[in-house]
Design a protein around this motif. Structure first.
Motif, PDB file in Angstrom:
ATOM      1  N   TYR A 199      32.029  75.109  65.832  1.00 29.24           N
ATOM      2  CA  TYR A 199      32.259  76.379  65.143  1.00 29.24           C
ATOM      3  C   TYR A 199      31.905  77.563  66.033  1.00 29.24           C
ATOM      4  N   GLU A 212      30.498  81.557  66.120  1.00 24.89           N
ATOM      5  CA  GLU A 212      29.593  82.386  65.321  1.00 24.89           C
ATOM      6  C   GLU A 212      29.561  83.797  65.889  1.00 24.89           C
ATOM      7  N   ALA A 235      40.551  78.201  64.910  1.00 22.50           N
ATOM      8  CA  ALA A 235      39.528  79.234  64.750  1.00 22.50           C
ATOM      9  C   ALA A 235      39.908  80.557  65.403  1.00 22.50           C
ATOM     10  N   PRO A 262      34.350  77.545  61.385  1.00 22.61           N
ATOM     11  CA  PRO A 262      34.417  76.139  61.788  1.00 22.61           C
ATOM     12  C   PRO A 262      35.845  75.680  62.064  1.00 22.61           C
ATOM     13  N   TYR A 263      35.969  74.731  62.969  1.00 27.30           N
ATOM     14  CA  TYR A 263      37.229  74.014  63.150  1.00 27.30           C
ATOM     15  C   TYR A 263      37.292  72.920  62.092  1.00 27.30           C
ATOM     16  N   THR A 297      35.908  69.588  66.681  1.00 27.54           N
ATOM     17  CA  THR A 297      35.342  68.873  65.539  1.00 27.54           C
ATOM     18  C   THR A 297      35.735  67.396  65.605  1.00 27.54           C
TER      19      THR A 297
END
Length: 349
Positions: free
Chosen positions: A70, A72, A91, A111-112, A119
């Motif tokens: 992910y 951020e 993303a 998140p993917y 992921t």
């Protein structure tokens, strides 16, 4: 959009309070464009699109059956926002939205989804399941792993379906929602109802995926296939090759084809789900209302359903609907400022 997309929207509005849209949507690309006035509005809404070309350092966390990669943005102490992409995207749809919300003080997590980018599944034995409630449970597990009790959730395509499901099944985890194309929870019984031939034409890829030839074709040509979807779903968005290629790297995930094929076959009743998700799907089959404060967003992609009237009654809490004329399906990447503003405004409902 072109006539067959308009007819599609009309067919949906006529049945099951617009829930056929929920059953089939995500995504139904079509070719065509709008008027000169609509194009001008779309250009204005696209201000800031493409300003950022990186997601920064991708982080990882074990969550449920996955190790989720992910991005951020923003301060760790900011109010959490979880943003979810769709198919065939990743993303990077939030590369411009993330910094805008970070500047407003939010902690933004992107998140993917399972089958995309970094992921991965923790076990090779886990079923590569693309059904809607499995993806929603992934995001609840993701929030648990990061100790996030409640967040503002936003998404489009698979991501919008996922935030709708979380809003319906886990409302205590949602401060507010932003859902592009509105209420698009899949109800398999509704999915079995045929549409007019011109409407069915928009779903060609779902029927293609129902065949083994389609699976093989997607596996072999996924880069070109998904680029075609981008072009048809957002005909007025003139993205360049570099923009597409940044996202296309996510389709090289070893589970991508399995997840995508299972997702669309499951929707048509051609693939089984897993028993641990049965209770969730039984609840979703009733078309549950969503009481969480919500802003729904529509675009030219939504055709006759653009005004949101077919699904407004499904949102029983504080509710606002917005229309972005001249914008295609990938709303956050095409119109990052209006999408970011919708997140901020939903937080204030």
């Amino acid at each position: 959009m072109t006539l067959n997309r308009r007819l599609f929207g009309g067919a949906l509005a006529a049945g099951a309070a617009g829930l056929a849209a929920a059953s089939l949507s995500g995504c139904s690309p079509d070719s065509g464009g709008g008027s000169a006035a609509t194009t001008t509005v779309g250009q204005q809404l696209r201000a800031g699109s493409g300003a950022h070309t990186t997601l920064g350092t991708i982080k990882h966390v074990d969550a449920g059956v996955l190790n989720i990669g992910y991005a951020e943005f923003g301060p760790a102490t900011g109010r959490p926002v979880v943003l979810l992409h769709g198919w065939p995207y990743d993303a990077y749809s939030y590369a411009d939205v993330g910094p805008l919300l970070a500047d407003a003080g939010y902690r933004v997590l992107v998140p993917y989804l399972r089958g995309y980018g970094p992921t991965t599944f923790l076990s090779p034995q886990t079923v590569r399941n693309g059904q809607q409630s499995a993806i929603a449970k992934d995001i609840v597990d993701f929030m648990d792993a990061l100790h996030i009790d409640k967040a503002i959730l936003g998404g489009y395509d698979w991501g919008a379906r996922t935030v709708d499901i979380i809003g319906a099944l886990w409302p205590q985890r949602c401060r507010a929602l932003v859902a592009v194309s509105g209420y698009i929870v899949t109800q398999q019984a509704v999915q079995q109802q045929p549409l007019t031939p011109s409407a069915e034409l928009g779903w060609w890829y779902q029927y293609y995926f129902a065949t083994e030839r389609g699976r093989a074709g997607y596996a072999r040509y996924r880069h070109d296939f998904n680029k075609l979807i981008w072009q048809r779903a957002s005909p007025a968005w003139k993205f360049d090759d570099a923009t597409y290629d940044r996202s296309a790297a996510a389709f090289d995930n070893p589970d991508h084809v399995d997840i995508v094929i299972h997702n669309y076959r499951w929707r048509l009743g051609l693939a089984q789900g897993e028993p641990q998700y049965d209770a969730y799907e039984q609840q979703l089959a009733t078309g549950p209302a969503i009481s969480v404060p919500t802003i729904t967003v529509s675009s030219d992609f939504d055709g006759a359903a653009e005004d949101g009237k077919t699904y407004a009654s499904k949102f029983t809490g504080k509710y606002v609907h917005r229309v972005l004329d001249g914008i295609g399906h990938n709303v956050p990447q095409e119109a990052p400022k209006p999408f970011a503003q919708a997140i901020i405004d939903a937080d204030r409902l």
